[in-house]
Design a protein around this motif. Sequence first.
Motif, short mmCIF file in Angstrom:
data_model
loop_
_atom_site.label_atom_id
_atom_site.label_comp_id
_atom_site.label_asym_id
_atom_site.label_seq_id
_atom_site.Cartn_x
_atom_site.Cartn_y
_atom_site.Cartn_z
N TRP A 5 -63.36 -26.68 -6.67
CA TRP A 5 -62.69 -27.76 -5.50
C TRP A 5 -61.40 -26.31 -5.61
O TRP A 5 -60.57 -26.71 -4.65
N GLN A 8 -56.29 -26.01 -7.66
CA GLN A 8 -55.29 -27.31 -8.06
C GLN A 8 -54.47 -27.41 -8.52
O GLN A 8 -54.31 -27.96 -9.81
N ALA A 11 -53.92 -31.03 -10.51
CA ALA A 11 -54.84 -31.79 -11.21
C ALA A 11 -54.62 -30.73 -12.83
O ALA A 11 -54.28 -30.49 -13.18
N THR A 19 -58.16 -34.81 -12.81
CA THR A 19 -57.50 -36.10 -12.86
C THR A 19 -56.04 -35.53 -11.80
O THR A 19 -55.86 -34.85 -11.92
N TRP A 20 -56.51 -35.95 -10.75
CA TRP A 20 -55.63 -36.16 -9.85
C TRP A 20 -54.48 -37.74 -9.33
O TRP A 20 -55.48 -38.57 -10.04
N ALA A 25 -56.39 -36.26 -4.51
CA ALA A 25 -57.52 -35.72 -5.03
C ALA A 25 -58.35 -35.21 -3.79
O ALA A 25 -57.80 -35.13 -2.86
N ALA A 49 -64.84 -36.86 -11.15
CA ALA A 49 -63.19 -36.25 -11.51
C ALA A 49 -62.41 -37.54 -11.54
O ALA A 49 -63.32 -38.79 -11.58
N VAL A 51 -58.52 -40.46 -10.46
CA VAL A 51 -58.08 -40.69 -9.81
C VAL A 51 -57.11 -41.07 -10.75
O VAL A 51 -58.23 -42.72 -11.10
N LEU A 62 -64.73 -40.89 -9.51
CA LEU A 62 -64.65 -40.36 -8.30
C LEU A 62 -66.51 -39.51 -8.40
O LEU A 62 -66.30 -38.79 -9.51
#
Length: 125
Positions: A5, A8, A11, A19-20, A25, A49, A51, A62
């Motif tokens: 991604w 980040q 994260a 993890t966000w 995310a 992933a 959240v 996710l």
Amino acid sequence: MTERWGWQPTAWLQDGLPTWRWRAAPAGLMTRRQMRAADLAPCGADPVAQVVCRRGRRWALLWDVADLGPKRIPSTAQLAALDRALAARRRCPTCSRDVGYCIPRSLGSCLDCHAPLTAAVHAAA
């Protein structure tokens, strides 16, 4: 995290998953509810992933949209079998009538048969 991604900065890794926080995310990830709304299914894919919200008390897994497939459509025979099974759960074994709700397994009969005096008092009122 950076190869899939990009960078980040918000994260972190938790339980081996990126993890966000809620609404942070990256695009291209879906929760189960979003998959259901889009008529998609995981098709054996693992979550990539998660959240977290409410200070870690609530979380959602996710999945990557590229890993998802179409949701299976039940056949008419499967839908008919499901209707029969639900109708059987509504039929009281004591009075043999469809009571309109699923019979509680803890009682084994409808509420009228389980407590006839209480039901008669409520019916008179």
